[in-house]
Design a protein around this motif. Structure first.
Motif, mmCIF file in Angstrom:
data_model
loop_
_atom_site.group_PDB
_atom_site.id
_atom_site.type_symbol
_atom_site.label_atom_id
_atom_site.label_comp_id
_atom_site.label_asym_id
_atom_site.label_seq_id
_atom_site.Cartn_x
_atom_site.Cartn_y
_atom_site.Cartn_z
ATOM 1 N N GLU A 1 0.828 -1.213 0.000
ATOM 2 C CA GLU A 1 0.000 0.000 0.000
ATOM 3 C C GLU A 1 0.855 1.253 0.000
ATOM 4 O O GLU A 1 0.637 2.183 -0.783
ATOM 5 C CB GLU A 1 -0.910 -0.006 1.225
ATOM 6 N N ILE A 2 1.877 1.287 0.874
ATOM 7 C CA ILE A 2 2.724 2.477 0.994
ATOM 8 C C ILE A 2 3.647 2.622 -0.202
ATOM 9 O O ILE A 2 3.838 3.717 -0.740
ATOM 10 C CB ILE A 2 3.557 2.419 2.293
ATOM 11 N N ALA B 1 8.444 4.966 8.950
ATOM 12 C CA ALA B 1 7.913 4.591 10.268
ATOM 13 C C ALA B 1 6.678 5.425 10.595
ATOM 14 O O ALA B 1 5.700 4.911 11.169
ATOM 15 C CB ALA B 1 8.985 4.777 11.341
ATOM 16 N N ASN B 2 6.702 6.706 10.216
ATOM 17 C CA ASN B 2 5.535 7.569 10.432
ATOM 18 C C ASN B 2 4.355 7.142 9.577
ATOM 19 O O ASN B 2 3.199 7.477 9.886
ATOM 20 C CB ASN B 2 5.899 9.027 10.142
ATOM 21 N N MET B 3 4.644 6.430 8.484
ATOM 22 C CA MET B 3 3.574 5.906 7.637
ATOM 23 C C MET B 3 3.097 4.532 8.094
ATOM 24 O O MET B 3 2.342 3.861 7.397
ATOM 25 C CB MET B 3 4.072 5.804 6.177
ATOM 26 N N VAL C 1 6.030 13.737 3.625
ATOM 27 C CA VAL C 1 5.293 14.553 4.599
ATOM 28 C C VAL C 1 3.788 14.563 4.325
ATOM 29 O O VAL C 1 3.044 15.341 4.924
ATOM 30 C CB VAL C 1 5.829 16.007 4.622
ATOM 31 N N GLY C 2 3.347 13.705 3.398
ATOM 32 C CA GLY C 2 1.920 13.567 3.137
ATOM 33 C C GLY C 2 1.340 14.586 2.183
ATOM 34 O O GLY C 2 0.124 14.760 2.138
ATOM 35 N N LYS C 3 2.202 15.281 1.398
ATOM 36 C CA LYS C 3 1.725 16.283 0.436
ATOM 37 C C LYS C 3 2.009 15.872 -1.003
ATOM 38 O O LYS C 3 2.116 16.710 -1.892
ATOM 39 C CB LYS C 3 2.403 17.639 0.708
#
Length: 447
Positions: free
Chosen positions: A46-47, A135-137, A301-303
């Motif tokens: 998925e990631i 890791a944040n994901m 960073v999710g952008k």
């Protein structure tokens, strides 16, 4: 080519080198399948699906798909390549490094040592950023994990383990590349890079045929035509790359005659070979990296889906329905030309060549020594750099046009083919020189 291979296989020493190279490449490919400890396998696909698009396709290709698997070789040899380029650039700014480069074998050994340390440093920085980002994901199992009576390994332990594993993997690959250079055939780093790219090509070509040749509803004539077009484009790119890699402009040089005793020495004709594609694939790598770096950071960073990233993403270029994003494509072409001139200017110095030529008593027929020679070499160099840059642009834009106009998305492109063809030619020449050297040594021993 086949004749040279047959001769090489008959020589025990060369045969051992070929087998050594082969087994080391097997180790490389096996390492690309071993995952980093504590990876959450259920979240990888998925990631890492972001790495299937064109933004990361080249990075995915040169790492042999190890990044998508989050293997211990996820960084592969990219830190070494980056370190080598940085050291080359710094030789212009730092006189001490320039002296080492000109200091023969000992100087080159010291530069290689500096490159190794820089590689490990870059690998540590890159792995830290990537592991923390992933890791944040939620890619890693950072909750408390227990093995029997062992204490729980918490989040920081998982992250440190991942950083060390990824950094060590890059260092091991650097070592493998150097061992292949020393005990195998060809340039080890280049061969490792090439085998990584080749490993992903069969699936990419299969996807092309699945999407365009075996597409449902197509007639037999349409299937045949699509297959011919795909094969023709691939073969055409390979032929163009071979021509581009082998193209050389020879500048005639006349050596002055000198009287030594009763004999006249010198007076021989020679030439200065200037490769048309002097910078190789470096301009494309620089241009791609410069445009993709902000996109990579935005993804972490999710952008990653912000509209401004579309201008920098190859997956949105040359699409007739979203033509405005092709502004990034124009910037990409300009950057290729710029880096072709920039990189060549730091690797080939006309002033230094003219000085060396004058010191050895040589001159270019019809051109005076000194500044006229420098101006003449600069003029010729600028001319062939432009030709080489145009060749690189043609090779690199074909896959982009195919992706934008026809939706033909592949992991490899013109850049990958340039690397593969260049390394194959270099390796064949290396084997050929070893065969010639062996034959010369044999003849010399007889007499």
């Amino acid at each position: 080519m086949l004749e040279n291979l047959k001769k090489a296989l008959k020589i025990k020493e060369i045969r051992k080198r070929l087998w050594y190279t082969f087994f080391m490449l097997i180790v490389v490919r096996l390492g690309c399948q071993i995952p980093i400890p504590f990876v959450n396998k259920s979240s990888i696909s998925e990631i890492m699906s972001n790495f299937a698009n064109d933004n990361f396709s080249f990075f995915s290709a040169i790492t042999g798909g190890s990044l998508e698997k989050m293997s211990i070789f996820a960084l592969n040899i990219t830190p070494y390549i980056t370190a080598s380029i940085i050291i080359q650039l710094l030789t212009i700014a730092i006189p001490k490094l320039d002296e080492l480069q000109k200091d023969g074998e000992e100087g080159r050994k010291k530069l290689a040592e500096i490159t190794r340390y820089l590689t490990v440093g870059l690998a540590l920085i890159e792995s830290t950023a990537m592991i923390i980002g992933f890791a944040n994901m939620k890619m890693f199992d950072t909750t408390a994990v227990a093995y029997g009576d062992m204490h729980a390994i918490r989040k920081w332990g998982v992250i440190v383990t991942g950083i060390l594993a990824m950094t060590a993997g890059s260092a091991v690959l650097m070592w493998i590349g150097e061992q292949i250079t020393e005990k195998g055939v060809g340039n080890g780093i280049s061969i490792v890079l090439t085998i990584n790219i080749i490993s992903g090509m069969p699936s990419d070509i299969a996807n092309l045929f699945t999407n365009f040749v075996f597409k449902e509803g197509m007639s037999i004539g349409g299937r045949i035509l699509a297959g011919i077009i795909i094969i023709g484009v691939v073969v055409g790119i390979v032929v163009l790359v071979v021509i581009l890699q082998d193209a050389i402009r020879k500048i005639a040089v006349q050596m002055s005659q000198k009287v030594q005793g009763r004999r006249q020495i010198g007076g021989q004709q020679s030439n200065i070979p200037l490769k048309v594609n002097t910078a190789g694939v470096i301009p494309i790598i620089f241009a791609s990296s410069l445009l993709q770096f902000p996109v990579v950071i935005a993804s972490f960073v999710g952008k990653g889906e912000a509209e401004w990233t579309h201008y920098l993403s190859q997956s949105y270029w040359c699409d007739p329905s979203q033509i405005k994003y092709s502004i990034g494509f124009i910037v990409y072409l300009v950057l290729i030309v710029f880096f072709a001139y920039f990189y060549t200017s730091i690797t080939f110095n006309p002033r230094e060549v003219a000085k060396n030529l004058n010191d050895r008593g040589g001159f270019i027929p019809g051109i005076r020594s000194g500044k006229p020679t420098v101006d003449y070499l600069t003029k010729i160099l600028n001319y062939i750099i432009l030709i080489g840059a145009v060749g690189l642009i043609i090779v690199s834009i074909i896959p982009i046009l195919a992706s934008g106009v026809f939706g033909a998305k592949v992991g490899f492109g013109g850049t990958s083919i340039i690397i593969i063809v260049g390394v194959i030619i270099e390796t064949i020449q290396s084997v050929r020189s070893m065969v010639s050297e062996r034959n010369y040594s044999t003849v010399k021993g007889i007499f």
